[in-house]
Scaffold this motif. Structure first.
Motif, short mmCIF file in Angstrom:
data_model
loop_
_atom_site.label_atom_id
_atom_site.label_comp_id
_atom_site.label_asym_id
_atom_site.label_seq_id
_atom_site.Cartn_x
_atom_site.Cartn_y
_atom_site.Cartn_z
N GLN A 63 12.95 1.63 41.60
CA GLN A 63 12.78 2.07 42.98
C GLN A 63 14.15 2.19 43.64
N THR A 64 14.20 2.78 44.83
CA THR A 64 15.49 3.00 45.50
C THR A 64 15.42 2.68 46.99
N ILE A 65 16.57 2.30 47.53
CA ILE A 65 16.75 2.23 48.98
C ILE A 65 17.24 3.62 49.38
N GLU A 88 4.47 0.83 57.85
CA GLU A 88 5.31 1.43 56.81
C GLU A 88 4.64 1.24 55.45
N ILE A 89 4.57 2.30 54.67
CA ILE A 89 4.08 2.18 53.30
C ILE A 89 5.30 2.28 52.37
N GLY A 90 5.54 1.23 51.58
CA GLY A 90 6.68 1.20 50.66
C GLY A 90 7.81 0.35 51.21
N THR A 91 7.62 -0.98 51.23
CA THR A 91 8.62 -1.90 51.79
C THR A 91 9.95 -1.82 51.05
N GLY A 92 9.89 -1.81 49.71
CA GLY A 92 11.10 -1.73 48.89
C GLY A 92 12.12 -2.79 49.26
N SER A 93 13.35 -2.36 49.58
CA SER A 93 14.42 -3.30 49.94
C SER A 93 14.19 -3.94 51.30
N GLY A 94 13.37 -3.31 52.14
CA GLY A 94 13.16 -3.81 53.49
C GLY A 94 14.06 -3.18 54.54
N TYR A 95 14.99 -2.34 54.10
CA TYR A 95 15.97 -1.77 55.05
C TYR A 95 15.30 -0.92 56.14
N GLN A 96 14.42 -0.01 55.73
CA GLN A 96 13.74 0.83 56.72
C GLN A 96 12.91 -0.02 57.69
N ALA A 97 12.24 -1.02 57.17
CA ALA A 97 11.42 -1.89 58.03
C ALA A 97 12.31 -2.62 59.05
N VAL A 110 3.80 -2.47 53.77
CA VAL A 110 2.99 -2.71 52.56
C VAL A 110 3.79 -2.32 51.32
N GLU A 111 3.77 -3.19 50.29
CA GLU A 111 4.46 -2.92 49.02
C GLU A 111 3.53 -3.21 47.85
N ARG A 112 3.57 -2.36 46.82
CA ARG A 112 2.66 -2.55 45.68
C ARG A 112 3.30 -3.24 44.48
N ILE A 113 4.63 -3.45 44.51
CA ILE A 113 5.29 -4.15 43.40
C ILE A 113 5.60 -5.58 43.83
N TYR A 136 1.06 -7.32 50.31
CA TYR A 136 1.15 -6.86 48.93
C TYR A 136 -0.15 -6.14 48.59
N SER A 137 -0.12 -4.81 48.58
CA SER A 137 -1.32 -4.06 48.20
C SER A 137 -1.00 -2.58 48.05
N ASP A 138 -2.03 -1.80 47.73
CA ASP A 138 -1.89 -0.35 47.63
C ASP A 138 -1.93 0.24 49.04
N GLY A 139 -0.78 0.66 49.51
CA GLY A 139 -0.64 1.14 50.88
C GLY A 139 -1.30 2.49 51.13
N THR A 140 -1.76 3.17 50.10
CA THR A 140 -2.41 4.47 50.36
C THR A 140 -3.75 4.27 51.09
N PHE A 141 -4.23 3.02 51.09
CA PHE A 141 -5.43 2.70 51.88
C PHE A 141 -5.07 2.35 53.32
N PHE A 207 11.98 11.55 47.00
CA PHE A 207 11.60 10.14 47.02
C PHE A 207 10.97 9.75 45.68
N VAL A 208 10.90 8.43 45.44
CA VAL A 208 10.12 7.93 44.31
C VAL A 208 8.64 8.15 44.63
N LYS A 209 7.81 7.99 43.61
CA LYS A 209 6.39 8.31 43.76
C LYS A 209 5.60 7.28 44.57
N LEU A 210 4.71 7.78 45.40
CA LEU A 210 3.70 6.95 46.04
C LEU A 210 2.57 6.81 45.02
N VAL A 211 2.42 5.59 44.48
CA VAL A 211 1.44 5.37 43.41
C VAL A 211 0.24 4.61 43.96
N GLY A 212 -0.92 5.22 43.84
CA GLY A 212 -2.11 4.53 44.34
C GLY A 212 -3.32 5.43 44.41
N1 SAH Z 1 11.46 1.84 52.58
C1 SAH Z 1 12.11 1.39 51.37
C2 SAH Z 1 12.09 2.47 50.32
C3 SAH Z 1 11.73 1.92 48.98
S1 SAH Z 1 11.34 3.10 47.74
C4 SAH Z 1 13.50 0.87 51.65
O1 SAH Z 1 13.97 0.98 52.80
O2 SAH Z 1 14.14 0.34 50.75
C5 SAH Z 1 9.58 3.24 47.90
C6 SAH Z 1 8.79 1.98 47.74
O3 SAH Z 1 7.41 2.36 47.85
C7 SAH Z 1 8.92 1.27 46.40
O4 SAH Z 1 9.26 -0.06 46.60
C8 SAH Z 1 7.53 1.41 45.77
O5 SAH Z 1 7.15 0.32 44.96
C9 SAH Z 1 6.66 1.51 47.00
N2 SAH Z 1 5.33 2.10 46.79
C10 SAH Z 1 4.98 3.16 46.02
N3 SAH Z 1 3.66 3.39 46.10
C11 SAH Z 1 3.15 2.45 46.95
C12 SAH Z 1 1.83 2.16 47.45
N4 SAH Z 1 0.77 2.87 47.09
N5 SAH Z 1 1.70 1.13 48.31
C13 SAH Z 1 2.76 0.38 48.70
N6 SAH Z 1 4.03 0.62 48.27
C14 SAH Z 1 4.21 1.63 47.40
#
Ligand code: SAH
Length: 219
Positions: A63-65, A88-97, A110-113, A136-141, A207-212
């Motif tokens: 994943q990437t910031i 926010e969907i995709g917490t990742g590093s937390g920087y955007q949040a 919400v973060e899925r990893i 911690y869950s699938d943020g597409t919901f 961006f990296v993939k939104l998986v869910g």
């Molecule tokens: N906002 C982050 C960007 C991280 S990259 C930052 O500032 O660093 C995108 C993130 O989305 C990854 O951590 C990835 O695991 C997460 N992600 C992908 N699909 C997701 C889903 N369905 N639900 C929650 N998080 C998801």
């Protein structure tokens, strides 16, 4: 230590001037947040000296910031107010949040990893971001129990706009999401009013993939 601090302060100031303001970001709240949040604490220690560079960086788990400019552009496009509650969907590093948390009342992210989820939760505690709620869950919901949201930001690329997110957006709410294929996407802005949703396109991104369930299926 003191000297190190000043070094990053200077780099951050330069980042805001040369990457963010120079490219036309004018929202004072966004600029102030980008000047304040210590981005170097959101990257792996080995990459700390690249934290203020004009590019995304790996954060583990493939994943990437995001690049600083993209964070600023998406945040400005959300047209945030102090009292807003933002998802926010995709917490990742937390920087955007963290950037969002400097501007609004409360951030739900919400973060899925799981490894990223726990690591970043600890960082929020350490930096005392008490107005960030993590899950911690699938943020597409989305996050139905806390909806509706004044703004929603998706920081991973999706094949479509997930339907649950549209329904969890408040009337008057704004959403930003990268939509496209796995290699390139377009930043899409959705505005919701009484009549329905209005879509505008803000330009290309990657961006990296939104998986869910309502994103890309796990391969
Ligand atoms: N906002 C982050 C960007 C991280 S990259 C930052 O500032 O660093 C995108 C993130 O989305 C990854 O951590 C990835 O695991 C997460 N992600 C992908 N699909 C997701 C889903 N369905 N639900 C929650 N998080 C998801």
């Amino acid at each position: 230590m003191e000297k190190e601090f000043m070094k990053y302060d200077r780099q951050r100031d330069e980042m805001v001037r040369k990457q963010i303001q120079a490219r036309g970001i004018t929202d004072a709240k966004v600029l102030a947040a980008m000047r304040k949040v210590p981005r170097h604490l959101f990257v792996n220690e080995a990459l700390i000296d690249q934290a203020y560079g004009d590019y995304p960086l790996p954060i583990g788990e493939q994943q990437t910031i995001s690049q600083p400019y993209i964070v600023a552009e998406m945040t400005q496009a959300l047209q945030l107010n102090e009292e807003d509650r933002v998802l926010e969907i995709g917490t990742g590093s937390g920087y955007q949040a963290a950037i969002l948390a400097e501007i609004v009342f409360r951030v739900y992210t919400v973060e899925r990893i799981h490894t990223l989820f726990t690591k970043t939760r600890k960082l929020f505690d350490m930096l005392r971001y008490h107005n960030i709620v993590t899950r911690y869950s699938d943020g597409t919901f989305g996050w139905k129990d806390e909806s509706p949201f004044d703004a929603i930001i998706v920081t991973a690329g999706s094949p479509d706009i997930p339907a649950p997110l549209i329904s969890q957006l408040a009337v008057g709410g704004r959403m930003i999401i990268p939509v496209g294929n796995q290699y390139s996407q377009e930043l899409v802005k959705i505005y919701k009013d009484q009549k329905g949703i209005h879509i505008t396109k803000l330009g290309g991104c990657r961006f990296v993939k939104l998986v869910g369930e309502h994103g890309w299926k796990e391969s």
